[in-house]
Design a protein around this motif. Structure first.
Motif, short mmCIF file in Angstrom:
data_model
loop_
_atom_site.label_atom_id
_atom_site.label_comp_id
_atom_site.label_asym_id
_atom_site.label_seq_id
_atom_site.Cartn_x
_atom_site.Cartn_y
_atom_site.Cartn_z
N ILE A 278 9.47 89.22 50.24
CA ILE A 278 8.63 88.02 50.08
C ILE A 278 8.57 87.63 48.61
O ILE A 278 8.76 86.47 48.25
N ARG A 279 8.33 88.62 47.75
CA ARG A 279 8.25 88.36 46.31
C ARG A 279 9.55 87.76 45.78
O ARG A 279 9.54 86.90 44.91
N SER A 281 11.54 85.89 47.48
CA SER A 281 11.79 84.62 48.18
C SER A 281 12.98 84.68 49.13
O SER A 281 13.58 83.66 49.47
N ASP A 282 13.34 85.90 49.61
CA ASP A 282 14.42 86.04 50.59
C ASP A 282 13.80 86.03 51.98
O ASP A 282 13.35 87.06 52.50
N VAL A 283 13.78 84.87 52.60
CA VAL A 283 13.09 84.72 53.88
C VAL A 283 13.78 85.50 54.98
O VAL A 283 13.14 86.01 55.91
N THR A 286 12.98 89.12 54.64
CA THR A 286 11.57 89.24 55.04
C THR A 286 11.45 89.37 56.55
O THR A 286 10.75 90.24 57.07
N ILE A 315 1.83 85.19 44.86
CA ILE A 315 1.86 83.73 44.96
C ILE A 315 0.71 83.10 44.19
O ILE A 315 0.90 82.21 43.38
N ALA A 353 7.22 83.75 51.93
CA ALA A 353 8.53 83.95 51.31
C ALA A 353 9.03 82.67 50.64
O ALA A 353 9.67 82.72 49.57
N LEU A 354 8.74 81.51 51.22
CA LEU A 354 9.24 80.25 50.69
C LEU A 354 8.28 79.58 49.70
O LEU A 354 8.62 78.56 49.10
N PRO A 356 6.17 78.93 46.21
CA PRO A 356 6.40 79.23 44.79
C PRO A 356 5.62 80.48 44.40
O PRO A 356 4.59 80.79 44.99
N LYS A 357 6.13 81.22 43.43
CA LYS A 357 5.56 82.53 43.12
C LYS A 357 4.88 82.55 41.75
O LYS A 357 5.36 81.97 40.79
N HIS A 432 4.99 77.31 37.83
CA HIS A 432 5.55 77.32 39.17
C HIS A 432 4.60 76.62 40.15
O HIS A 432 3.41 76.93 40.21
#
Length: 452
Positions: A278-279, A281-283, A286, A315, A353-354, A356-357, A432
Motif C-alpha cells: 500500500i505504501r 502504491s502497488d495495488v 496489495t 497517507i 494503495a492508489l 497520494p502518500k 502530495h
C-alpha cells in the motif's frame, strides 16, 4: 526399541508393499547427495555434512559436530535432513515431536543417552521436530544435555527461532536457515518421482502444462508437490490413462493450500507486505497479500485495523478522506463478516494503495514525542495557563493572552510553545495530493505567529 523416524516394522512393510507409504515418504532422500536444494548447508565441512560423515565414521574427534537448529517453512527438507542423518550415522538416533512429547520424555532420552555414552561409548543424536511448540520450561530441560554434549540435538522449526526458542538454547546450537525450494529444485524432484522405482516407476507421464500447474500449487513445498503428483497419478491410473493431463490434475487437486500460519511469523510477514505494498502504491501486490490473508482465514478485524493504521501513517493529509474510508470499512467489516467482508476490505485496500502518500503527520508526532522524552517539556507559557480558578490571576495566569477570534484572520502573533521548544518545526507537509494545500497554509500561519 528406540523411537526412530521409521521403525523396522514400517520399513519391512514398505519393502513388501512400496505403495503402502505416501509418495513423499518413498521419495525421501537416503543420502545428502539426493537432497534437493539447500546446497549452502551441504558444502564440504558444513555442520550437516560433518554430522553425517563423522557419524558414519563413529567419532566426532576433538571438534565433533555441534547441535543444530533447522529453520525454514514447511516442506523444504528439515525432516529429510534428520532422516539422512539417521540412515548414515552409527550413533544412537532418537526422534521426538514437540507436539506429543514433554519434559518427561526429554529426560528419559537424556538419561538413556548418558547410559549409552558411559556404558558402551555410544553417542546419541536427538531429532526434535516442531521445537517451537515446547514451552520455556520444556526447552530449559534440553540445556544440560546440549551443553555437555550428552546428545547432539537436531531441532526443526517453522517459526522464527529468535521469537520461539530460548536464548540459552540458541547460543549453544548452530542456527541453519533452510532456503525456499525453487521451481527448478521441485521440477527435478517431480521428474525423479515419475521415473524412480521408489516413486511412480514410469507408470504415468506429466506434460509440460500440467507440470507448470503442479509447480504453481506446490508453492515451494516439496511435500505438497509430491502429494499433488500422487493424487494426479492416482486419478489418471483410475481412468486408465498413462498421462496426467492438466484437466486430470486440476480435478485431483482442488486448490492450493495457502502457506500462512495465523499464529506464526508468516502472519506478521504477510501483514507487513500488505502495508508496504500500500505504501508503495502497488495495488496489484496489495490485492495479492490481501487475498492470502483472506484465504488463510485471517480475522477480518485484524486486516481492517492494519488498514486504518496505514491510512494515517502512510497517507495522512495527502488524502484526508483515506482515514474516513478505512474507519467506515472497519465498521462495515465488523457488521457483515466474511465472506462479503472481502469486498469491503478490497475497496479500502485499493483506495489506500492508489491514494497520494504522506507520512508527515506520522513523522511530526514522533519528532515531538522524542523531544518530550528528552526532557524538552518546559513550563506552559503564563499567558496560556488556566485563569478560571480563584487566585489564578494573582499568579499571572492568562495575562497577556490575545484571543485569536478578535484578530483579523483569526491568527495573532504570540508564543504558544514552551521556551524549550519555541520555534521548533515538527510538521513538514509534503506537496502530495491534498497536503499541498496544507503546505501553503502552514507557511502563512507560521509567518503570522512570528509577527511577520
Amino acid at each position: 526399541m528406540e523411537p526412530d523416524l521409521f521403525t523396522a516394522a514400517a520399513e519391512g512393510r514398505q519393502e513388501k508393499d512400496p505403495a503402502s507409504s505416501p509418495l513423499a515418504v518413498r521419495m525421501r532422500p537416503r543420502t545428502l547427495d539426493e537432497v534437493v536444494g539447500q546446497g549452502h548447508l551441504l558444502k564440504p565441512g558444513s555442520p550437516m555434512r560433518r554430522l553425517v560423515e563423522r557419524g558414519a565414521e563413529g567419532s566426532g574427534g576433538p571438534a565433533g559436530p555441534s547441535s543444530v537448529i533447522l529453520w525454514g517453512p514447511p516442506g523444504i527438507g528439515k525432516t529429510t535432513l534428520a532422516y539422512v542423518v539417521s540412515q548414515a550415522t552409527n550413533k544412537r538416533f532418537v526422534e521426538l515431536s514437540a507436539i506429543t512429547a514433554g519434559v518427561k520424555e526429554v529426560r528419559a532420552v537424556i538419561d538413556g543417552a548418558r547410559r549409552a555414552s558411559g556404558g558402551y561409548g555410544k553417542e546419541t543424536v536427538l531429532f526434535l521436530d516442531e521445537i517451537h511448540r515446547f514451552s520455556k520450561a520444556q526447552q530449559d530441560s534440553l540445556l544440560p544435555a546440549v551443553e555437555n554434549r550428552w546428545v547432539t540435538l537436531i531441532a526443526a522449526t517453522t517459526e522464527n527461532p529468535y521469537f520461539s526458542i530460548i536464548s540459552p538454547l540458541l547460543s549453544r546450537s548452530l542456527l541453519l536457515t533452510l532456503q525456499a525450494l525453487t521451481d527448478d529444485d521441485l521440477r527435478g524432484l517431480i521428474r525423479r518421482a515419475l521415473t524412480d522405482e521408489r516413486g511412480l516407476g514410469g507408470a504415468v507421464t506429466l506434460p509440460e502444462e500440467a507440470e507448470a500447474h503442479l509447480l504453481r500449487i506446490a508453492g515451494g513445498d516439496a511435500r505438497r508437490a509430491l502429494t499433488a503428483l500422487e493424487a494426479g497419478a492416482g486419478s489418471a491410473i483410475a481412468k486408465g490413462e498413462d498421462e496426467i493431463t492438466l484437466e486430470t490434475l486440476e480435478g485431483a487437486v482442488d486448490r492450493a493450500a495457502v502457506k500462512y500460519d495465523r499464529d506464526g511469523d508468516q502472519h506478521y510477514d504477510v501483514a507487513s507486505a500488505l502495508i508496504k505494498s500500500i505504501r508503495g502504491s502497488d495495488v496489484d501486490a496489495t490485492l495479492h497479500y490481501l487475498a492470502r490473508m483472506i484465504e488463510a482465514g485471517e480475522d477480518p478485524r485484524f486486516i481492517a485495523r492494519r488498514l486504518m493504521i496505514s491510512a494515517s501513517e502512510d497517507i495522512g493529509l495527502a488524502d484526508p478522506t483515506a482515514l474516513q474510508t478505512a474507519v467506515a470499512g472497519a465498521q462495515a467489516v465488523a457488521m457483515i463478516g466474511f465472506p462479503e467482508a472481502r469486498i469491503t476490505l478490497s475497496q479500502v485496500a485499493v483506495a489506500l494503495a492508489l491514494a497520494p502518500k504522506s507520512n508527515a503527520a506520522y513523522l511530526a508526532i514522533d519528532a515531538a514525542l522524542a523531544d518530550v522524552r528528552a526532557g524538552l517539556a518546559g513550563p506552559v507559557p503564563a499567558h496560556l495557563r488556566d485563569s478560571h480558578y480563584k487566585g489564578a490571576q494573582k499568579l499571572g495566569h492568562g495575562q497577556g493572552y490575545v484571543y485569536p477570534h478578535d484578530e483579523p484572520g483569526g491568527i495573532t502573533a504570540q508564543q504558544y510553545a514552551p521556551d524549550s521548544v519555541h520555534g521548533k518545526v515538527y510538521y513538514e507537509p509534503t506537496r502530495h495530493g491534498a497536503e499541498a494545500r496544507y503546505a501553503d497554509v502552514v507557511e502563512r500561519v507560521r509567518a503570522r505567529l512570528r509577527g511577520e
